[in-house]
Design a protein around this motif. Sequence first.
Motif, mmCIF file in Angstrom:
data_model
loop_
_atom_site.group_PDB
_atom_site.id
_atom_site.type_symbol
_atom_site.label_atom_id
_atom_site.label_comp_id
_atom_site.label_asym_id
_atom_site.label_seq_id
_atom_site.Cartn_x
_atom_site.Cartn_y
_atom_site.Cartn_z
ATOM 1 N N VAL A 52 59.123 20.793 68.832
ATOM 2 C CA VAL A 52 59.845 19.970 68.118
ATOM 3 C C VAL A 52 59.731 18.402 68.442
ATOM 4 O O VAL A 52 59.527 17.602 67.638
ATOM 5 C CB VAL A 52 61.358 20.318 67.549
ATOM 6 N N GLU A 53 60.333 18.343 69.798
ATOM 7 C CA GLU A 53 60.102 16.891 70.270
ATOM 8 C C GLU A 53 58.783 16.244 70.115
ATOM 9 O O GLU A 53 58.585 15.201 69.802
ATOM 10 C CB GLU A 53 60.695 17.034 71.848
ATOM 11 N N LEU A 54 57.557 17.073 70.472
ATOM 12 C CA LEU A 54 56.318 16.536 70.274
ATOM 13 C C LEU A 54 55.893 16.031 68.903
ATOM 14 O O LEU A 54 55.173 15.034 68.722
ATOM 15 C CB LEU A 54 55.406 17.544 71.064
ATOM 16 N N THR A 55 56.183 17.065 68.145
ATOM 17 C CA THR A 55 55.644 17.074 66.559
ATOM 18 C C THR A 55 56.560 16.313 65.797
ATOM 19 O O THR A 55 56.121 15.678 64.906
ATOM 20 C CB THR A 55 55.436 18.344 66.228
ATOM 21 N N GLY A 56 57.732 16.341 66.004
ATOM 22 C CA GLY A 56 58.914 15.680 65.161
ATOM 23 C C GLY A 56 59.110 16.697 64.003
ATOM 24 O O GLY A 56 59.611 16.331 62.879
ATOM 25 N N LYS A 57 58.700 17.767 64.115
ATOM 26 C CA LYS A 57 58.567 18.830 63.069
ATOM 27 C C LYS A 57 59.363 20.217 63.522
ATOM 28 O O LYS A 57 59.290 20.359 64.387
ATOM 29 C CB LYS A 57 57.194 19.083 62.367
ATOM 30 N N VAL A 58 60.026 20.790 62.407
ATOM 31 C CA VAL A 58 60.705 22.018 62.700
ATOM 32 C C VAL A 58 59.908 23.265 62.403
ATOM 33 O O VAL A 58 60.272 24.163 62.971
ATOM 34 C CB VAL A 58 62.279 22.052 62.026
ATOM 35 N N LYS A 59 59.578 23.364 61.382
ATOM 36 C CA LYS A 59 58.783 24.326 60.722
ATOM 37 C C LYS A 59 57.278 24.527 61.432
ATOM 38 O O LYS A 59 56.503 23.715 61.557
ATOM 39 C CB LYS A 59 58.536 24.167 59.305
ATOM 40 N N PRO A 60 57.034 25.837 61.732
ATOM 41 C CA PRO A 60 55.791 26.197 62.500
ATOM 42 C C PRO A 60 54.705 25.541 61.850
ATOM 43 O O PRO A 60 53.642 25.201 62.409
ATOM 44 C CB PRO A 60 55.935 27.730 62.856
ATOM 45 N N SER A 61 54.484 25.746 60.438
ATOM 46 C CA SER A 61 53.324 25.418 59.801
ATOM 47 C C SER A 61 53.285 23.556 59.854
ATOM 48 O O SER A 61 52.295 23.320 59.918
ATOM 49 C CB SER A 61 53.546 25.626 58.301
ATOM 50 N N ALA A 62 54.375 23.055 59.771
ATOM 51 C CA ALA A 62 54.217 21.546 59.976
ATOM 52 C C ALA A 62 53.935 21.099 61.487
ATOM 53 O O ALA A 62 53.117 20.099 61.664
ATOM 54 C CB ALA A 62 55.467 21.037 59.482
ATOM 55 N N GLN A 63 54.372 21.943 62.148
ATOM 56 C CA GLN A 63 54.028 21.763 63.806
ATOM 57 C C GLN A 63 52.654 21.974 63.790
ATOM 58 O O GLN A 63 51.765 20.916 64.599
ATOM 59 C CB GLN A 63 54.933 22.667 64.520
ATOM 60 N N ALA A 64 52.019 23.022 63.297
ATOM 61 C CA ALA A 64 50.558 23.260 63.507
ATOM 62 C C ALA A 64 49.777 22.005 62.958
ATOM 63 O O ALA A 64 48.834 21.627 63.504
ATOM 64 C CB ALA A 64 50.324 24.603 62.886
ATOM 65 N N ARG A 65 50.052 21.632 61.751
ATOM 66 C CA ARG A 65 49.315 20.349 61.291
ATOM 67 C C ARG A 65 49.397 19.318 61.878
ATOM 68 O O ARG A 65 48.455 18.443 62.187
ATOM 69 C CB ARG A 65 49.900 20.104 59.501
ATOM 70 N N MET A 66 50.706 18.759 62.746
ATOM 71 C CA MET A 66 50.867 17.769 63.395
ATOM 72 C C MET A 66 50.082 17.934 64.932
ATOM 73 O O MET A 66 49.224 17.043 65.293
ATOM 74 C CB MET A 66 52.430 17.628 63.661
ATOM 75 N N LEU A 67 50.150 19.316 65.362
ATOM 76 C CA LEU A 67 49.325 19.324 66.823
ATOM 77 C C LEU A 67 47.860 19.385 66.410
ATOM 78 O O LEU A 67 47.300 18.699 67.277
ATOM 79 C CB LEU A 67 49.566 20.817 67.267
ATOM 80 N N GLY A 68 47.268 19.558 65.111
ATOM 81 C CA GLY A 68 45.821 19.385 65.010
ATOM 82 C C GLY A 68 45.486 18.000 64.992
ATOM 83 O O GLY A 68 44.462 17.741 65.401
ATOM 84 N N ARG A 69 46.448 17.066 64.205
ATOM 85 C CA ARG A 69 46.059 15.620 64.333
ATOM 86 C C ARG A 69 46.183 15.211 65.707
ATOM 87 O O ARG A 69 45.426 14.265 65.921
ATOM 88 C CB ARG A 69 47.168 15.262 63.276
#
Length: 65
Positions: A9-26
């Motif tokens: 959450v800290e790394l991506t700024g996102k809570v939902k796993p799907s949103a985390q996955a998108r941010m990690l990809g970016r």
Amino acid sequence: MFLTADEIVELTGKVKPSAQARMLGRLGVAFKLRPGRVLVLKSEVERALSSGQEQKSGIRWDKVL
């Protein structure tokens, strides 16, 4: 070995796993999806952040984090 849920959450700024996955990809960070969770190796984050990945991908870290 793996980032905790809070670290992701800290790394991506996102809570939902799907949103985390998108941010990690970016961010250029490799990850695995599991039901309701994203798995990220700590070593993968260190690699992505230290390899100049942000320069190759054009990511503006000051805007992401």
